[in-house]
Design an enzyme around this catalytic site. Sequence first.
Site, PDB file in Angstrom:
ATOM      1  N   SER A 248      43.740  23.096  24.030  1.00  0.00           N
ATOM      2  CA  SER A 248      42.426  23.006  24.316  1.00  0.00           C
ATOM      3  C   SER A 248      41.662  24.076  23.667  1.00  0.00           C
ATOM      4  CB  SER A 248      42.272  23.321  25.925  1.00  0.00           C
ATOM      5  OG  SER A 248      42.499  24.599  26.231  1.00  0.00           O
ATOM      6  N   ASP A 249      40.309  23.942  23.542  1.00  0.00           N
ATOM      7  CA  ASP A 249      39.621  25.111  23.176  1.00  0.00           C
ATOM      8  C   ASP A 249      39.528  25.917  24.114  1.00  0.00           C
ATOM      9  OD1 ASP A 249      37.763  26.861  21.918  1.00  0.00           O
ATOM     10  OD2 ASP A 249      36.035  25.190  21.453  1.00  0.00           O
ATOM     11  N   TRP A 250      39.197  27.333  23.928  1.00  0.00           N
ATOM     12  CA  TRP A 250      39.424  28.246  25.142  1.00  0.00           C
ATOM     13  C   TRP A 250      38.556  27.971  26.180  1.00  0.00           C
ATOM     14  CZ3 TRP A 250      42.662  28.296  21.740  1.00  0.00           C
ATOM     15  CH2 TRP A 250      43.745  29.242  21.516  1.00  0.00           C
ATOM     16  N   GLY A 251      39.140  27.510  27.333  1.00  0.00           N
ATOM     17  CA  GLY A 251      38.404  27.266  28.547  1.00  0.00           C
ATOM     18  C   GLY A 251      37.901  25.868  28.523  1.00  0.00           C
TER      19      GLY A 251
END
Length: 774
Positions: A248-251
């Site tokens: 995932s992209d961060w968050g």
Amino acid sequence: MKKIGSIVACMAWAQITFAQVDYTAQAKALVSKMTLEEKAALCSGRDFWSTKPNEKAGIPSVFMTDGPHGLRKAVGTDFTNSVPATCFPTAAGLASGWNPELLTRMGVALGEECQANNVQFLLGPGVNMKRSPLGGRNFEYFSEDPVLAGKMAAALINGVQSQGVGTSLKHFAANNQEFERLTNNSELDERTLHEIYLPAFELAVKEAQPWTVMCSYNKLNGTYASQNALLLDTILRQQWGFKGFVVSDWGAVNDRVEGVKAGLNLEMPGNGGLNDHAIIAAVNNGTLSVARLDELVTQTLALFLQTSALHKEGATYDKTAHHALAREVSSECIVLLKNQNVLPLAKGKKVALIGGFAKTPRYQGAGSSQVNPTQVDNVYAVMGNVAYAAGYTADATTNDELIAEAQQTAKNSDVAVVFVGLPDSYESEGFDRTSIDMPAAFNRLVESVAKVQPNTVVVLMNGGAVSMPWADKVKGIVEAWLGGQAGSGAIADVLTGKVNPSGKLSESFAVRLEDTPAYFNFPGKNGNTLYGEGIFIGYRYYDKKKVKPLFPFGYGLSYTTFAYTGISADKTSVNDNDAVTVHVKVKNMGRVAGKEVVQLYVQDMGTTVIRPEKELKHFAKVLLQPGEEKTVDFVLGYRDYAYYNEQVHDWQTTTGKYNILAGGSSADLPLHQELDVTATHMLYPPLTRNSLLKDFANHPKGKAVYAKLMEGMGTMFGGGESKEPLTPAQVEAKKKMQAMMVAILNEMPVSKLVTMGGGKFTEEMLDAMLKQIQ
């Protein structure tokens, strides 16, 4: 500095090393012995940058870090405290170099620096399309064209991964703005998605197999990318054959369990195991299968084992050599946009450098890709023996005193080189630009200097396209992009003629914002962004709308001139799945050596499908000595002619003539070669009661039915024989009536013939007809 031969050797070593060990088998064996809790733990990170180890099973923690154009290994979340690393040009500049081989060398250097700093995965490159010049992260993305972006990304990935370090291709997919990026819904049709926003990812996956792909924050047609099975499973794995893991992209995670089902392997950053508990609960209550969890954990673990095994303990790198490589890379990114006999700077001329960027350059973007450089050049120091005036303040403002000083310095010199562009505050991750204009102070400075010095050159340091209201008032314009720590040295090399500029624009520059394709739909509203321009972004839009940009895609000048002297194909009548080799001849007509980017576009000359006027399909950068002529070969295949057909959900060609265009920019394609292409893999949507009559006419199984239907309906609308002779005027009127009725009937669903047929065509007859042709 490494040469291509040594890079090939490194990549060959890497392939042999990777092939010797079956990490997937190792991972599968480990997963089979794990508890549910241990498996779930491998689905999220330990902290901001690293993953959880499992010491009992011998599973190491791996470290991931930004960024695409230079290592940014930060200490925790203190992004101002990262290790020194070579800062290369950002992607906007790299793509303007149009040189995949050079990007492979740069990738090798990035891999070496990762090894020296115990980093297993480098988070990049980004291949999202530049839908609008206002995109806040456009400096991190390669191009408005998917072929150019995909080829450059694949080259960079191959270089990095040849060193035993993984990459993370991002941001998947349709992530084209920063405004409300964590919740925004990108709304686009299937054809636009497949023709514009997916092909760069597809090229990179198929040609380089990045070890990870990073999903984006946004929703795609209502579903978050982090739990979008169409993206992460159907397209990425099943259709493209992706073998790595999805992070995932961060968050970016919305629903972790739905993410696992869709194919999201790893959630970053770590969250204290919060979502691991959700995975455990879902398995225990039967809403998530153990088999699916095992599959994803195995994929992730295999790469963890591989990168850890390939870590080179005690690795180092040559900072001086990498800085020299950064200068070489940057020099190929620079685009000469205008030159009225003012460049290269003649020896003995008095040169004035004007603008703060000459001493304190803007050389990289802001946000997650910001690098702590090992050193930074500036043009004033590199060139030496030049006059200087600041022209503006550090916050991009100016005043009468600074302008007067700049004008006086310019008047006292033979040539004035003005350094402007976009300050940090104008473009960054986290927000979009609101205008394509530079600060008013910069435009005022350029115009003021040009008033007093006829030999004025403007050097731009910016991450995206800008307007240039003064373009016709200066003799030279140099687009230097965000050129990295050695960018200023590269600028000096180009200005003085040590390097012959060879960059070409990787994106179109509009005259004004109102001319840009997404002007009415960027960045959207109420959490939704409509991609209303469809497939027509960048040069595709300007071509179709007949809008002349300030500078077109693929454009760039040289200190020499090139002539395109011939084009031919090894066959001119082909099936769509035949390989066709096109030969393009180009010659250096000047007195100095130079590199030319030979660009090949394909134009569908038919009219049955709405398509761009032309599309880039291949390119090559060639070095030519004075008077030298070379032949560049390109091999065309099925996808070079195809468009994406939403009705059959696949790529489709049409039989007809295709024009192969070659030249030095999208607006300068002097060579044409016509091909007759026969479609061999025709796909047709199923015919139903709601299919239009014209759909039957175009369907091989429906042609005979169409003829009978039209014959029967024709008698109802004046199609029968007249009992009395008709006058010429009556004959003409009857023809017009019949033509009108045929047009109306063609646009009518076949089911309507039941109610309009006066009992001659029944529901039973319709059902029997449809059953017969299925």
